[in-house]
Every structure is written in structure tokens, then in C-alpha cells.
Design a protein around this motif. Structure first.
Motif, PDB file in Angstrom:
ATOM      1  N   GLY A 234      74.670 -59.749  73.410  1.00 39.69           N
ATOM      2  CA  GLY A 234      73.960 -60.265  74.581  1.00 39.69           C
ATOM      3  C   GLY A 234      74.760 -60.165  75.867  1.00 39.69           C
ATOM      4  O   GLY A 234      74.239 -60.373  76.947  1.00 39.69           O
ATOM      5  N   GLU A 235      76.043 -59.854  75.765  1.00 33.15           N
ATOM      6  CA  GLU A 235      76.868 -59.767  76.969  1.00 33.15           C
ATOM      7  C   GLU A 235      76.858 -58.339  77.508  1.00 33.15           C
ATOM      8  O   GLU A 235      76.668 -57.386  76.764  1.00 33.15           O
ATOM      9  CB  GLU A 235      78.314 -60.159  76.652  1.00 33.15           C
ATOM     10  CG  GLU A 235      78.467 -61.520  76.029  1.00 33.15           C
ATOM     11  CD  GLU A 235      78.273 -62.659  77.024  1.00 33.15           C
ATOM     12  OE1 GLU A 235      77.719 -62.393  78.117  1.00 33.15           O
ATOM     13  OE2 GLU A 235      78.646 -63.794  76.703  1.00 33.15           O
ATOM     14  N   ALA A 236      77.090 -58.231  78.801  1.00 31.32           N
ATOM     15  CA  ALA A 236      77.115 -56.904  79.414  1.00 31.32           C
ATOM     16  C   ALA A 236      78.510 -56.312  79.324  1.00 31.32           C
ATOM     17  O   ALA A 236      79.501 -57.014  79.462  1.00 31.32           O
ATOM     18  CB  ALA A 236      76.698 -57.008  80.868  1.00 31.32           C
ATOM     19  N   GLY A 237      78.563 -55.002  79.070  1.00 31.18           N
ATOM     20  CA  GLY A 237      79.872 -54.360  78.981  1.00 31.18           C
ATOM     21  C   GLY A 237      79.813 -52.877  79.262  1.00 31.18           C
ATOM     22  O   GLY A 237      78.747 -52.261  79.250  1.00 31.18           O
ATOM     23  N   ILE A 238      80.971 -52.317  79.536  1.00 29.62           N
ATOM     24  CA  ILE A 238      81.083 -50.875  79.797  1.00 29.62           C
ATOM     25  C   ILE A 238      82.022 -50.278  78.750  1.00 29.62           C
ATOM     26  O   ILE A 238      83.078 -50.846  78.472  1.00 29.62           O
ATOM     27  CB  ILE A 238      81.682 -50.600  81.190  1.00 29.62           C
ATOM     28  CG1 ILE A 238      80.890 -51.341  82.282  1.00 29.62           C
ATOM     29  CG2 ILE A 238      81.708 -49.111  81.475  1.00 29.62           C
ATOM     30  CD1 ILE A 238      81.542 -51.281  83.658  1.00 29.62           C
ATOM     31  N   VAL A 307      85.513 -51.542  77.320  1.00 31.20           N
ATOM     32  CA  VAL A 307      86.187 -50.929  76.177  1.00 31.20           C
ATOM     33  C   VAL A 307      86.567 -49.502  76.545  1.00 31.20           C
ATOM     34  O   VAL A 307      85.754 -48.766  77.104  1.00 31.20           O
ATOM     35  CB  VAL A 307      85.265 -50.905  74.934  1.00 31.20           C
ATOM     36  CG1 VAL A 307      85.967 -50.225  73.761  1.00 31.20           C
ATOM     37  CG2 VAL A 307      84.835 -52.316  74.551  1.00 31.20           C
ATOM     38  N   HIS A 308      87.782 -49.114  76.241  1.00 30.53           N
ATOM     39  CA  HIS A 308      88.205 -47.718  76.391  1.00 30.53           C
ATOM     40  C   HIS A 308      88.291 -47.109  74.998  1.00 30.53           C
ATOM     41  O   HIS A 308      89.104 -47.543  74.202  1.00 30.53           O
ATOM     42  CB  HIS A 308      89.571 -47.623  77.068  1.00 30.53           C
ATOM     43  CG  HIS A 308      89.528 -47.848  78.545  1.00 30.53           C
ATOM     44  ND1 HIS A 308      89.729 -49.071  79.124  1.00 30.53           N
ATOM     45  CD2 HIS A 308      89.283 -46.979  79.562  1.00 30.53           C
ATOM     46  CE1 HIS A 308      89.620 -48.950  80.441  1.00 30.53           C
ATOM     47  NE2 HIS A 308      89.344 -47.693  80.735  1.00 30.53           N
ATOM     48  N   SER A 332      86.823 -62.722  80.136  1.00 31.65           N
ATOM     49  CA  SER A 332      86.329 -61.385  79.831  1.00 31.65           C
ATOM     50  C   SER A 332      87.372 -60.626  79.017  1.00 31.65           C
ATOM     51  O   SER A 332      88.521 -61.046  78.958  1.00 31.65           O
ATOM     52  CB  SER A 332      86.060 -60.617  81.119  1.00 31.65           C
ATOM     53  OG  SER A 332      85.248 -61.382  81.973  1.00 31.65           O
ATOM     54  N   LYS A 333      86.936 -59.511  78.431  1.00 34.36           N
ATOM     55  CA  LYS A 333      87.868 -58.790  77.563  1.00 34.36           C
ATOM     56  C   LYS A 333      88.043 -57.331  77.948  1.00 34.36           C
ATOM     57  O   LYS A 333      87.102 -56.678  78.383  1.00 34.36           O
ATOM     58  CB  LYS A 333      87.355 -58.822  76.129  1.00 34.36           C
ATOM     59  CG  LYS A 333      87.479 -60.171  75.514  1.00 34.36           C
ATOM     60  CD  LYS A 333      86.791 -60.223  74.180  1.00 34.36           C
ATOM     61  CE  LYS A 333      86.218 -61.605  73.991  1.00 34.36           C
ATOM     62  NZ  LYS A 333      84.931 -61.564  73.357  1.00 34.36           N
ATOM     63  N   ALA A 334      89.256 -56.848  77.733  1.00 38.76           N
ATOM     64  CA  ALA A 334      89.551 -55.429  77.916  1.00 38.76           C
ATOM     65  C   ALA A 334      90.146 -54.924  76.608  1.00 38.76           C
ATOM     66  O   ALA A 334      91.199 -55.383  76.186  1.00 38.76           O
ATOM     67  CB  ALA A 334      90.551 -55.239  79.049  1.00 38.76           C
ATOM     68  N   LEU A 335      89.421 -54.018  75.954  1.00 39.90           N
ATOM     69  CA  LEU A 335      89.875 -53.502  74.662  1.00 39.90           C
ATOM     70  C   LEU A 335      90.081 -52.002  74.769  1.00 39.90           C
ATOM     71  O   LEU A 335      89.217 -51.289  75.288  1.00 39.90           O
ATOM     72  CB  LEU A 335      88.813 -53.819  73.594  1.00 39.90           C
ATOM     73  CG  LEU A 335      88.998 -53.188  72.220  1.00 39.90           C
ATOM     74  CD1 LEU A 335      90.274 -53.668  71.555  1.00 39.90           C
ATOM     75  CD2 LEU A 335      87.792 -53.519  71.331  1.00 39.90           C
ATOM     76  N   LEU A 336      91.212 -51.531  74.287  1.00 43.91           N
ATOM     77  CA  LEU A 336      91.492 -50.089  74.356  1.00 43.91           C
ATOM     78  C   LEU A 336      91.811 -49.576  72.951  1.00 43.91           C
ATOM     79  O   LEU A 336      92.610 -50.179  72.237  1.00 43.91           O
ATOM     80  CB  LEU A 336      92.680 -49.858  75.289  1.00 43.91           C
ATOM     81  CG  LEU A 336      93.057 -48.430  75.690  1.00 43.91           C
ATOM     82  CD1 LEU A 336      93.903 -48.472  76.959  1.00 43.91           C
ATOM     83  CD2 LEU A 336      93.807 -47.675  74.629  1.00 43.91           C
TER      84      LEU A 336
END
Ligand code: ADP
Ligand code: ZN
Length: 737
Positions: A234-238, A307-308, A332-336
Motif C-alpha cells: 500500500g505504500e508508494a515506492g520507486i 529500491v536499487h 522511509s527506506k532505502a534498499l540496495l
């Protein structure tokens, strides 16, 4: 809207933007601009750069010209300003002549406070635009994304060079340059190219404290991605991928897994790209799978994750792309997903034909990105150091800080790897060395290689193990890498120490490979204590309004505002005054719709509204990580009713009336009105100097300094006859003590 004459930055902040406290450096930068000086603002994405020129624009007599690189971004910013009741417009080449003429007319007749334009405007058309500016004499010129003017930066745009004429053409107009990304060289270059005159430089911390950083060695990145999406439903992400083809493929897989996703890349037609952006902005699709082409034009504040799928080409890009998450300040999260194999593609991108110097810069930047991925220490600290800031060893909000690494002795393995390098005459890269160690049957292995003693000595471990061991050896100086684009490993002076067994090779390893968030609970939804059910309901209402008005939902109201509504359950329009994002226009336009929903919800669930002091806007939770001033004006707890009444007193006071006049108009005691205004002094919305003369303020400060625990009565006794209780309360509220 009522025609208020606003003359203070704070008034504009609260009336138009619905915020009550400035973030670090905003006020300072605004004041400098208002004095007519050039200013340079360096703040991270989401730090609040826009207000630094939008507020002066509202306080200065004429029009402010904002130079911005992307058309899509302009439209969003103008939409957002208009939603707050601010007259703004943009001019760009996608508009018809008629539309452009209409805007020009509105600008010339003084109906526009902020005009957004692309840098191309300044060349072309026989200088028509500059001539128009000659007539207009703009009050202020703002250059957004100012790093685009420098070829030292990571996003040089030749059109920006046109802007170097501005200072000579409009010498008395202040110029404010803003960017989220500039090392010292780029910074100096921006100032020189724009010819800024002794600009004051405001630098905010680059720490995005609401972003959780995680890097995973990818084995099955697609599978892990789907797991990740499931925990963020349900969350927005790129999601960023390296290649166009993989965006389409991955978007399909993500869709098949039940998420609304679309691919975005430069190969799509303009219409397709716009449609995709639009659906994302409007929360119609939650996930965008994109190449880096996506995002520059995206100002969506409620992106919850980035996410990368592979490593970006440098730290600047990584920081900027991950920075698109959490602009609203919420967790918020940054996942690589790290895969060393991507290095070949990236090296290829980094190589600029015929420009060895530039290529060397790019490769160096790439290596620093690899080092980030391989870190065994706090990732935030590394990022901060990269941008020239210091940061403690442990942030507690990255995968490294949250995992318990343990030491493993890989001396034997290191010896095997080093002897493989030696036996291959130091002329091969990771691929061949690994094949040799694994004893591969590949045709690449020639007969003499198969005859080597090291052939197959590492068959007990996967190829990925050997590749990462080689990198680790390299980063610790036991190996070096030479040559481009196909680097080979060479031994170093240190290698012998390991080979002879004089030193041990100890590596830090994660005990288990499960994603951090599943182990730590770092993934708990980021509701900040708000009621999820009400939040969801408000979200639906926001979407309806947004669709009706043809705007993205976050332009109507930010996620942060919705969370605050779902935390405090405001019951009246007056209460909304204490919710972030409700300026005058939004309160008038949407207030009652949201209040209705909240009241209904409270009734259904038997919830008593929270009449408490938490109704206090602040710049808390801001991405620059500073706490903001949360003045606890004696921790009084005004009830919702009192808050409403206070808001009314404040509004009347702001029309220029004295306290006595406000009291008379409302039929209340002056002491009551003072109590009301005290709340606003505490919030920094009324300067205490307006209400108390400065010698009295100093006197009270002095007393409190000597006796920090003094009670009101004691202060009054020390201050003497002439000082009133009200005055003491105002001063205390203002100082937060
Ligand atoms: P930047 O241009 O630096 O990336 P923005 O100007 O878009 O950042 O601001 C990011 C978000 O923070 C926006 O939603 C903005 O309205 C909000 N914001 C800015 N200043 C404040 C403030 N003083 N208090 C609360 N919110 C703020
Ligand atoms: Zn950390």
C-alpha cells in the motif's frame, strides 16, 4: 481569503503554508534575501529549500523569477503554491503561444508573485524574455538545482550557463542559488558562474535521519524484492534498475505479485511517461520501476521506499535517488541490491571517450560507491563523511548498525586467492581467478591453467564468495586493481605477509542473511502513533478531493498532515490551526470535509478527542534531523475549545488590534486574551518583542538565569511592581523555559 497584510516571515509561514516553526537556516536565508543580498543555500532534498525563496517572494513587492530545470517539477510546484492561495505560474516551451501570452500578461500586470521558467528561456527568442525582465525589474531571482551550472557537478546542463548574465543585467536584484548536491569545488564554481556578490552560504546537515539504509548482496534479488514489497503493502515506492529492458520485465513480475506497478524509462513516448508519472503522483499506482531517467521531475512527498536493483554510478546519485523517499519527514527506506557483476556496465557508463580526466573522476566516484556497498561500518556515517560532515560511529538506522557482525578467519582462503593471482601472472580479473579457484570446466580455462596447482582448490565455496573475498583483499591493500575497462588484480607489498602466514585475514560477516528488517522490527509501519483506520479513511477522502481538483493527493495535503489529523482528532476548524499544513486557504477549502470525517470516526469508535498540548506544530521530524524548537510553554494543556477560542483571538490580534481591543471585540477579559496569545508566543508565531518591551524582557531573563527554578510568583517579586504576570508569561513562553 481575508486580505491580510503580512510583513513577517513567520506570518507567511503560518498563514500560507500552515507551518509555525522554521527549519534550521530557513529564516536566516530568508532574512538575508530580504536585505537584498545574494545567498547560497545548500540543503538536502526535502530540507525545505523552496520556502527560502517562496517566502521572500511573498514579502517583496514585485515578481520573483524561479529558474528550474524540469517542466514537470515546475507544474507541481506551481500547483502546490496555488493550493496554498499563492499566485504562481510557469512559462515553458510545451505551452502554446496563447498560453504563454496569457501568463506574460498576468506577470506584467502584477498578478503573479512567483514565475517559474526553464533556463532555455534566457537564450533564444532574441532575448525577448530578458527584455521583459528589464521592464519588470524582478524583486528576486532564484536558481534552483544550481549545481546544473557546473560541469564539476554530476548533472551539468549547458543551458544553465546562460544564467551568468543575470547579475550583470540586474545588479540590484538579489540572486538566491539553491542545491542539494555540491562538493566544495562545485560550490565555488556555482558562485563564480552566477557571479554572486559576497553571498552568505547556508549549509544544512545532509543527514536524512528518517531514511533507513540497507544494502544486500543479491542472490535472488527479485524474490527478495517481492518479499520487501509485501512488508510495505500500500505504500508508494520507486524501484531503480540499470537497463530499460529490465524495467519492463520487473514491472511485470511486480504486477503479477499483486502490486500496481508501471515501468518508466527514456524509451517511452512523452505521453506514456507523463501518464505514468501522473498515475504515480495520484496514488493510482504505487510502484514505479524505472531507470534513473525517472525522478528528477518528481516532487511526491509520500514516497516511502526507494529500491536499487543495482548499484548507482556514484554516491551523489545514490544520495539523490534515495533522497526521493521521505520528503515529508516520515520514516522511509532505502534498499540496495548489490551485485558486483553490474560493475562492467557501470564502468562502461563511466568511460567518456576522449576525456581521460573526466573518466578518471567518474571511475573514482564509482569505486567510492562500491566501497559504500561493502561497508562493515555505519552507512550513514560514510555518507555524511562523503559530503564533508562528521557523524558518530553508530546511527542505529542502517543495516550495519543493526546487525551483529562477527569475525571469521579467512587466512587460508586469502592465501588460495592470492596464489591464484600470482599463478595467473597478475594479468587476470576476478572472473578468471574465480574460474581457476573453482576448477571450472569452462572453455575459458586453457590447458596451462588447468595444470596449475591452484586449479580447483576453492571448489568448496561459491563463486560469489571468491569475488567478494578478492574485493575485500583489495580494499585492505593486499591486492590492487589496475587497468580499465577490464581491471586485473595485482599483488602488492602486503600480499607476501598473508602468503607467508605472518598476518591473519579476518573478515566481519553477518551471522544470517535474512533481511535486517525481518530481524529487527525496523520495519514497523511508520504511523507515529496515529490511528491507521482513520488515516486510511482520510487518505480516501484526500484522493477524492484530489481527483475532483485534478491535483496529486499530496498537493491537497501531505501524509504528515493526515497522520497528525489521525493522531489528534481535531474537532473544529480552529483546532486545524495546530495541524501542520493547514494554512488559511487549506483550512477554508478542505477543513470542514476532514473535520466531518474525523467527528464521524470518533463517534463510531467512541473516541474522546485529545484536548491536549500536543497540538503543537513544530519543525520536528524534519529531514535535516534537527529537533526544532518545541517550546513547552509551561506545558499548559489548552482544551480543544480553548484552542479554537485562542485561534480567533490570534486572528483578530493579527489584524493589528491591541490586546485591549481584542478583548473588547470578543467580550472577554484581557487576561484571557493574554492567555490565548501566550500559546502563539510559545509557538514562535508572535515575537515576544511585540508584546513586552526589551528592557523588561532582559530583566526577566536575568532573574530566570540566576534562579532557573524560580516560580512565577518569585519572578514577579524579583521584577517588581511595573512588570505584570502576563509579561512574565509571554517571556517564559518565548524562551521555552
Ligand atoms: P527541497 O526543495 O529542499 O527538496 P521542499 O522545499 O520541497 O524541499 O520541502 C520539503 C517538504 O518539507 C515540503 O513538503 C515542505 O512543505 C516541507 N517544509 C518545508 N519547510 C517546513 C517547515 N518549516 N515546517 C514544516 N514543513 C516544512
Ligand atoms: Zn548506521
Amino acid at each position: 481569503m481575508q486580505n491580510l497584510t503580512l510583513n513577517e516571515p513567520e506570518q507567511v509561514l503560518s498563514t500560507y503554508f500552515g507551518y509555525s516553526v522554521f527549519r534550521p537556516n530557513q529564516r536566516e536565508a530568508i532574512m538575508e534575501v530580504l536585505k537584498g543580498h545574494d545567498v547560497f543555500v545548500l540543503m538536502p532534498t526535502g530540507g525545505g529549500k523552496s520556502l527560502c525563496y517562496q517566502i521572500p517572494a511573498m514579502l517583496m513587492p514585485g515578481v520573483t523569477i524561479v529558474v528550474s530545470p524540469l517542466i514537470a517539477l515546475m507544474k507541481d510546484q506551481v500547483d502546490a503554491l496555488q493550493a496554498n492561495g499563492i499566485e504562481a505560474a510557469f512559462l515553458n516551451s510545451s505551452m502554446s503561444w496563447q498560453e504563454q501570452n496569457e501568463v506574460t500578461h498576468r506577470v506584467k500586470t502584477g498578478q503573479i508573485k512567483l514565475l517559474y521558467v526553464a533556463p532555455e528561456r534566457f537564450k533564444g527568442q532574441d532575448g525577448a524574455f530578458l527584455s521583459m525582465l528589464d521592464q519588470l525589474q524582478p524583486s528576486l531571482i532564484a536558481v534552483d538545482e544550481a549545481h546544473c551550472i557546473s560541469h564539476w557537478g554530476h548533472d551539468f546542463r549547458p543551458d544553465y550557463l546562460e544564467l551568468s548574465v543575470l547579475k550583470s543585467r540586474f545588479p540590484s536584484t538579489p540572486v538566491i542559488a539553491l542545491t542539494a548536491s555540491a562538493d566544495q569545488t562545485t560550490r565555488d564554481d556555482i558562485i563564480a558562474k552566477l557571479k554572486l556578490q559576497n553571498p552568505q552560504v547556508f549549509t544544512s546537515s545532509f543527514n536524512r535521519s528518517n531514511i533507513f539504509y540497507e544494502v544486500r548482496d543479491s542472490v535472488d534479488s527479485t524474490g527478495e524484492l517481492i518479499d520487501f514489497l509485501n512488508t510495505n503493502k500500500g505504500e508508494a515506492g520507486i524501484i531503480y534498475t540499470l537497463k530499460r529492458s529490465s524495467t519492463e520485465e520487473l514491472a511485470e513480475q511486480v504486477n503479477a505479485a499483486g502490486f500496481k506497478a508501471m515501468a518508466y524509462h527514456a524509451g517511452l513516448s512523452r505521453d506514456e511517461r507523463e501518464r505514468c508519472q501522473d498515475l504515480f503522483l495520484k496514488d493510482e499506482i504505487s510502484v514505479i520501476v524505472a531507470t534513473v531517467a525517472f525522478g528528477m521531475g518528481i516532487d511526491k512527498s509520500n514516497v516511502r521506499f526507494v529500491v536499487h536493483m543495482s548499484m548507482p554510478k556514484n554516491i551523489e546519485s545514490y544520495y539523490q535517488e534515495t533522497g526521493r523517499a521521505g520528503r515529508d519527514g516520515l520514516e522511509s527506506k532505502a534498499l540496495l541490491f548489490f551485485n558486483y557483476g553490474d560493475m562492467h556496465t557501470l564502468r562502461y557508463f563511466a568511460t567518456i571517450d576522449g576525456n581521460d580526466a573526466q573518466t578518471a573522476i567518474m571511475l573514482d566516484k564509482l569505486n567510492q560507491m562500491v566501497a559504500f556497498c561493502e561497508l562493515r561500518s555505519c552507512r550513514r556515517q560514510y555518507l555524511m563523511n562523503y559530503f564533508g560532515e562528521s557523524h558518530p560511529d553508530v546511527c542505529g538506522k542502517c543495516d550495519v548498525c543493526l546487525s551483529e557482525y562477527h569475525s571469521v578467519d579467512y587466512t587460508t582462503e586469502a592465501q588460495k586467492a592470492l596464489s591464484a593471482v600470482a599463478r595467473l601472472n597478475q594479468t587476470y580479473g576476478a572472473e578468471m581467478i574465480t574460474l581457476l579457484l573453482k576448477g571450472s570446466q569452462s572453455k575459458k580455462m586453457t590447458d596451462w591453467m588447468r595444470a596449475l596447482k591452484t586449479y580447483g582448490v576453492g571448489s568448496d565455496r561459491p563463486a560469489t564468495f571468491w569475488k567478494s573475498l578478492l574485493r575485500e583483499l583489495c580494499s585492505k591493500g593486499y591486492l590492487s586493481q589496475e587497468g580499465n575497462p577490464m581491471p586485473v588484480y595485482k599483488l602488492t607489498g602486503e600480499s607476501m605477509k598473508l602468503l607467508r602466514g605472518e598476518e591473519k585475514f579476518i573478515v566481519q560477516e553477518k551471522p544470517d542473511a535474512r533481511p535486517v528488517h525481518q530481524r529487527t522490527g525496523a520495519d514497523k509501519s511508520s504511523d507515529n502513533g496515529s490511528d491507521r483506520r482513520l488515516f486510511e479513511r482520510l487518505r480516501v477522502v484526500r484522493k477524492e478531493i484530489a481527483d475532483e481538483e485534478g491535483k496529486p493527493p499530496f498537493v491537497v495535503l501531505s501524509d504528515k498532515s493526515l497522520h497528525e489529523l489521525a493522531t489528534f482528532f481535531p474537532q473544529t476548524l480552529g483546532d486545524l490551526h495546530y495541524i501542520n499544513g493547514f494554512g488559511q486557504v487549506k483550512t477554508e477549502r478542505y477543513g470542514s470535509t476532514f473535520i466531518d470525517v474525523i467527528q464521524k470516526f470518533c463517534k463510531e469508535h467512541d473516541i474522546a478527542p485529545k484536548p491536549n498540548h500536543l497540538y503543537r506544530k513544530s519543525a520536528q521530524n524534519n529531514p535535516t534531523g534537527s529537533a526544532g524548537i518545541n517550546k513547552n510553554s509551561a506545558e499548559r494543556k489548552p482544551s480543544a475549545g480553548r484552542l479554537q477560542s485562542a485561534a480567533l483571538s490570534y486572528q483578530i490580534y493579527r489584524t493589528g488590534k491591541t490586546i485591549e481591543e481584542v478583548a473588547a471585540e470578543r467580550g472577554l477579559a484581557t487576561s484571557t486574551i493574554c492567555g490565548h496569545l501566550e500559546i502563539y508566543v510559545g509557538r514562535g508565531m508572535i515575537e515576544v518583542e511585540e508584546l513586552v518591551d526589551s528592557s523588561t524582557i532582559n530583566q526577566i531573563h536575568e532573574i530566570v538565569k540566576n534562579n532557573p527554578n524560580a516560580r512565577l510568583k518569585e519572578i514577579k517579586e524579583a521584577a517588581g511592581q511595573d512588570v505584570t504576570y502576563e509579561e512574565i508569561r509571554f517571556v517564559i513562553a518565548a524562551s521555552g523555559s
